[in-house]
Design an enzyme around this catalytic site. Structure first.
Site, PDB file in Angstrom:
ATOM      1  N   LYS A 198      18.803  -0.215   7.061  1.00  0.00           N
ATOM      2  CA  LYS A 198      19.261  -0.916   8.264  1.00  0.00           C
ATOM      3  C   LYS A 198      20.203  -2.035   7.895  1.00  0.00           C
ATOM      4  CE  LYS A 198      14.780  -1.034  10.416  1.00  0.00           C
ATOM      5  NZ  LYS A 198      13.747  -1.928  10.802  1.00  0.00           N
ATOM      6  N   GLU A 213      11.672  -5.138   9.170  1.00  0.00           N
ATOM      7  CA  GLU A 213      12.426  -5.785   8.087  1.00  0.00           C
ATOM      8  C   GLU A 213      13.782  -6.235   8.613  1.00  0.00           C
ATOM      9  OE1 GLU A 213      12.586  -3.206   4.696  1.00  0.00           O
ATOM     10  OE2 GLU A 213      10.411  -3.128   4.585  1.00  0.00           O
ATOM     11  N   THR A 239       0.891  -1.172   0.000  1.00  0.00           N
ATOM     12  CA  THR A 239       0.000   0.000   0.000  1.00  0.00           C
ATOM     13  C   THR A 239       0.928   1.221   0.000  1.00  0.00           C
ATOM     14  OG1 THR A 239      -0.133  -0.267   2.413  1.00  0.00           O
ATOM     15  CG2 THR A 239      -2.023  -1.019   1.144  1.00  0.00           C
ATOM     16  N   ARG A 281      14.234   1.078   0.037  1.00  0.00           N
ATOM     17  CA  ARG A 281      13.060   1.945  -0.105  1.00  0.00           C
ATOM     18  C   ARG A 281      13.104   3.113   0.872  1.00  0.00           C
ATOM     19  NH1 ARG A 281       8.150  -2.468  -0.275  1.00  0.00           N
ATOM     20  NH2 ARG A 281       9.261  -3.363   1.464  1.00  0.00           N
ATOM     21  N   THR A 298      -0.925  -2.440   5.564  1.00  0.00           N
ATOM     22  CA  THR A 298      -1.337  -1.273   6.354  1.00  0.00           C
ATOM     23  C   THR A 298      -2.354  -0.467   5.553  1.00  0.00           C
ATOM     24  OG1 THR A 298       0.834  -1.288   7.366  1.00  0.00           O
ATOM     25  CG2 THR A 298      -0.441   0.727   7.615  1.00  0.00           C
ATOM     26  N   TYR A 327      10.428   1.605   4.387  1.00  0.00           N
ATOM     27  CA  TYR A 327       9.163   1.559   3.654  1.00  0.00           C
ATOM     28  C   TYR A 327       8.011   2.184   4.446  1.00  0.00           C
ATOM     29  CZ  TYR A 327       5.266  -0.626   1.085  1.00  0.00           C
ATOM     30  OH  TYR A 327       4.125  -0.864   0.384  1.00  0.00           O
ATOM     31  N   PRO A 363      20.760   8.741  17.153  1.00  0.00           N
ATOM     32  CA  PRO A 363      20.507   9.659  16.041  1.00  0.00           C
ATOM     33  C   PRO A 363      20.830   9.049  14.676  1.00  0.00           C
ATOM     34  CG  PRO A 363      21.677  10.774  17.794  1.00  0.00           C
ATOM     35  CD  PRO A 363      21.659   9.319  18.160  1.00  0.00           C
ATOM     36  N   ASP A 366       3.439   5.882   6.364  1.00  0.00           N
ATOM     37  CA  ASP A 366       2.379   5.756   7.371  1.00  0.00           C
ATOM     38  C   ASP A 366       2.108   7.091   8.082  1.00  0.00           C
ATOM     39  OD1 ASP A 366       2.392   3.162   6.523  1.00  0.00           O
ATOM     40  OD2 ASP A 366       2.923   2.254   8.435  1.00  0.00           O
ATOM     41  N   GLU A 393       0.117  -5.503  11.193  1.00  0.00           N
ATOM     42  CA  GLU A 393       1.404  -6.211  11.293  1.00  0.00           C
ATOM     43  C   GLU A 393       2.428  -5.242  11.850  1.00  0.00           C
ATOM     44  OE1 GLU A 393       3.833  -8.473  11.775  1.00  0.00           O
ATOM     45  OE2 GLU A 393       2.723  -9.689  10.317  1.00  0.00           O
TER      46      GLU A 393
HETATM   47  N1  LIG Z   1       7.893  -4.135   5.433  1.00  0.00           N
HETATM   48  C1  LIG Z   1       7.527  -3.973   6.671  1.00  0.00           C
HETATM   49  O1  LIG Z   1       8.371  -3.871   7.579  1.00  0.00           O
HETATM   50  C2  LIG Z   1       6.068  -3.901   7.035  1.00  0.00           C
HETATM   51  C3  LIG Z   1       5.702  -3.979   8.392  1.00  0.00           C
HETATM   52  C4  LIG Z   1       4.355  -3.890   8.719  1.00  0.00           C
HETATM   53  C5  LIG Z   1       3.399  -3.705   7.737  1.00  0.00           C
HETATM   54  N2  LIG Z   1       3.794  -3.612   6.423  1.00  0.00           N
HETATM   55  C6  LIG Z   1       2.748  -3.419   5.417  1.00  0.00           C
HETATM   56  O2  LIG Z   1       2.503  -4.656   4.764  1.00  0.00           O
HETATM   57  C7  LIG Z   1       2.238  -4.453   3.366  1.00  0.00           C
HETATM   58  C8  LIG Z   1       3.227  -5.240   2.553  1.00  0.00           C
HETATM   59  O3  LIG Z   1       4.531  -4.784   2.856  1.00  0.00           O
HETATM   60  P1  LIG Z   1       5.835  -5.617   2.443  1.00  0.00           P
HETATM   61  O4  LIG Z   1       6.995  -4.852   2.959  1.00  0.00           O
HETATM   62  O5  LIG Z   1       5.662  -7.044   2.806  1.00  0.00           O
HETATM   63  O6  LIG Z   1       5.747  -5.450   0.848  1.00  0.00           O
HETATM   64  P2  LIG Z   1       6.775  -5.919  -0.273  1.00  0.00           P
HETATM   65  O7  LIG Z   1       6.854  -4.834  -1.251  1.00  0.00           O
HETATM   66  O8  LIG Z   1       8.036  -6.431   0.374  1.00  0.00           O
HETATM   67  O9  LIG Z   1       6.046  -7.168  -0.928  1.00  0.00           O
HETATM   68  C9  LIG Z   1       4.810  -7.101  -1.536  1.00  0.00           C
HETATM   69  C10 LIG Z   1       4.641  -8.317  -2.447  1.00  0.00           C
HETATM   70  O10 LIG Z   1       3.316  -8.264  -3.001  1.00  0.00           O
HETATM   71  C11 LIG Z   1       3.387  -8.626  -4.374  1.00  0.00           C
HETATM   72  N3  LIG Z   1       2.217  -8.065  -5.041  1.00  0.00           N
HETATM   73  C12 LIG Z   1       1.973  -6.782  -5.389  1.00  0.00           C
HETATM   74  N4  LIG Z   1       0.743  -6.648  -5.914  1.00  0.00           N
HETATM   75  C13 LIG Z   1       0.190  -7.905  -5.918  1.00  0.00           C
HETATM   76  C14 LIG Z   1      -1.057  -8.421  -6.326  1.00  0.00           C
HETATM   77  N5  LIG Z   1      -2.009  -7.642  -6.834  1.00  0.00           N
HETATM   78  N6  LIG Z   1      -1.268  -9.760  -6.202  1.00  0.00           N
HETATM   79  C15 LIG Z   1      -0.310 -10.563  -5.669  1.00  0.00           C
HETATM   80  N7  LIG Z   1       0.892 -10.118  -5.248  1.00  0.00           N
HETATM   81  C16 LIG Z   1       1.129  -8.810  -5.377  1.00  0.00           C
HETATM   82  C17 LIG Z   1       4.712  -8.070  -4.839  1.00  0.00           C
HETATM   83  O11 LIG Z   1       5.163  -8.753  -6.009  1.00  0.00           O
HETATM   84  C18 LIG Z   1       5.608  -8.332  -3.629  1.00  0.00           C
HETATM   85  O12 LIG Z   1       6.233  -9.597  -3.683  1.00  0.00           O
HETATM   86  C19 LIG Z   1       2.274  -2.943   3.166  1.00  0.00           C
HETATM   87  O13 LIG Z   1       0.978  -2.446   3.292  1.00  0.00           O
HETATM   88  C20 LIG Z   1       3.137  -2.441   4.322  1.00  0.00           C
HETATM   89  O14 LIG Z   1       2.818  -1.123   4.692  1.00  0.00           O
HETATM   90  C21 LIG Z   1       5.101  -3.725   6.062  1.00  0.00           C
END
Ligand SMILES: NC(=O)c1ccc[n+]([C@@H]2O[C@H](COP(=O)([O-])OP(=O)(O)OC[C@H]3O[C@@H](n4cnc5c(N)ncnc54)[C@H](O)[C@@H]3O)[C@@H](O)[C@H]2O)c1
Length: 388
Positions: free
Chosen positions: A307, A145, A83, A314, A118, A252, A245, A257, A141
């Site tokens: 990190k 990372e 998102t 990103r 999110t 990401y 700091p 957010d 979640e």
């Molecule tokens: N990265 C973090 O630390 C973290 C922590 C908490 C919440 N989030 C939230 O979780 C969500 C995902 O984050 P992430 O870091 O895992 O993302 P990411 O970019 O690492 O992975 C997303 C995956 O989804 C796939 N994808 C995209 N569109 C798709 C679709 N229509 N159908 C199927 N697969 C599809 C992509 O190919 C990719 O592999 C986001 O909303 C983010 O804000 C992320």
């Protein structure tokens, strides 16, 4: 044993899939064939030591596909797609979540949908009005990372955005996978769960910004920021953590957010939400000015990742510094083993660390590293404690 579909094999999807595949049958769907193949070959699609270990050593019931599994029946479908913040609409781009739900609707899936992506505040409630096949539950979640599976095995808390029976079943599935059976589980309403995710990240961004402004103050007045931070952090109400700091908050989630939460404030009076975002820009301007004042001929950027332990660049704050320094006409080179290309925004990427050390007369790093020990006289960092 339940059958679970996980959509999206990123940090969130992969760690959820691995955790749940310990006790359930898990099918993963992603548009990215490379990630799909990796799961099927038991290789982690993300950089995460524990995901790699679990995939190669544990008996996981997991497979992946790049074709939507329309002929299979699932108990739960977990959506973990991106998102991203859309600067045009000033809102999250939720299209990947919506298209996933449409795909499920098309095949008449009766599965309970769990959204772990999110979301903007109030999004699930709107979705639920139009989706009649089954329940949609938002489960925020909180993983980080680099330690995504570790954070799933030992979660700080489990928040479930529903009080329903299905919500209880799903919380038990998560609990079954964790290694800390005493973890607190909170059942909330869906909009409260969405808010809790955005406010948690806004608070973390606020904390980073606070210590960064303390550091800007110290640098400007020739004070020892480390002494000040040590002295204030001993107050148990403040605490000795997350106080190192940096060049700014990044990665990401925190940048996007905080912006989304500010949009959700809409007409609600606020000052802090806006200040968190502005403070990060001010910090990057300040850090860049400090670097430019040193009159470097060639600035070397040591790693673009946010990190240590992550392969994700990103929105890393050092990129903001790089952009500002380059705008002053200073040559910038980069050492980043995670990038395969020869250049990044016209700056040369070095894979040979020694060559990089030789070419740069000033090396900037968001986080210091033992492999830079021999060039500490060239280093500009605000990493005062040698930790994240
Ligand atoms: N990265 C973090 O630390 C973290 C922590 C908490 C919440 N989030 C939230 O979780 C969500 C995902 O984050 P992430 O870091 O895992 O993302 P990411 O970019 O690492 O992975 C997303 C995956 O989804 C796939 N994808 C995209 N569109 C798709 C679709 N229509 N159908 C199927 N697969 C599809 C992509 O190919 C990719 O592999 C986001 O909303 C983010 O804000 C992320």
């Amino acid at each position: 044993m339940l059958k679970i579909l996980v959509i999206g094999l990123g940090y969130v999807g992969t760690s959820n899939a691995v955790l749940l595949a310990l006790k359930n049958e898990v099918v993963c769907f992603d548009l990215d064939e490379n990630r799909v193949n990796k799961i099927n070959e038991k290789i982690s699609p993300i950089k995460d030591k524990q995901v790699s270990e679990y995939l190669s050593k544990k008996d996981l019931n997991i497979k992946a596909t790049s074709r939507f599994p329309e002929d299979q029946i699932f108990d739960f479908v977990i959506i973990a797609t991106p998102t991203n913040y859309d600067p045009e609409s000033n809102y999250f781009d939720t299209s990947s979540v919506e298209s996933s739900i449409k795909n499920l609707e098309k095949i008449g899936s009766k599965a309970t949908i769990i959204i772990r992506s999110t979301l903007p505040v109030g999004f699930t409630s709107k979705l639920k009005k139009n989706y009649k096949l089954n329940e949609i539950i938002f489960v925020p979640e909180f993983l980080r990372e680099g330690v995504a599976l570790q954070d799933s095995l030992f979660p700080s808390r489990i928040v479930i955005g529903s009080h329903s029976e299905k919500a209880k079943i799903f919380s038990n599935l998560l609990l079954e996978g964790t290694q800390d059976k005493t973890v607190k589980i909170l059942f909330t309403k869906s909009t409260e769960a969405e808010s809790s995710k955005l406010f948690a990240n806004a608070f973390l961004a606020l904390r980073v910004s606070f210590f960064n402004e303390l550091d800007s103050f110290s640098l400007s007045k020739d004070l020892d920021a480390k002494e000040i931070i040590n002295a204030i952090s001993l107050d148990p109400r403040i605490g000795d953590y997350y106080n190192n700091p940096s060049f700014g908050f990044g990665g990401y989630c925190l940048p996007k957010d905080t912006k989304q939460l500010l949009q959700n404030f809409d007409n609600v009076p606020q000052k802090i939400m806006e200040a968190i975002i502005d403070s990060n820009t001010t910090r990057k301007d300040f850090i860049s000015d400090q670097i430019v004042k040193l009159n470097p001929k060639v600035v070397g950027v040591y790693k673009l990742v946010m990190k240590e332990g992550s392969d994700n660049i990103r929105e890393s704050s050092v990129q903001g510094i790089m952009k500002r320094v380059k705008a002053k006409g200073i040559k910038v080179i980069i050492y980043e083993p995670h990038i395969k290309e020869d250049t990044f925004f016209n700056s040369k990427i070095y894979t040979d660390l020694n060559q990089f050390k030789k070419e740069a007369d000033l090396i900037i790093c968001n986080r210091n590293h033992s492999e830079l020990k021999d060039v500490q006289n060239k280093i500009f960092t605000r990493d005062l404690f040698g930790q994240d």
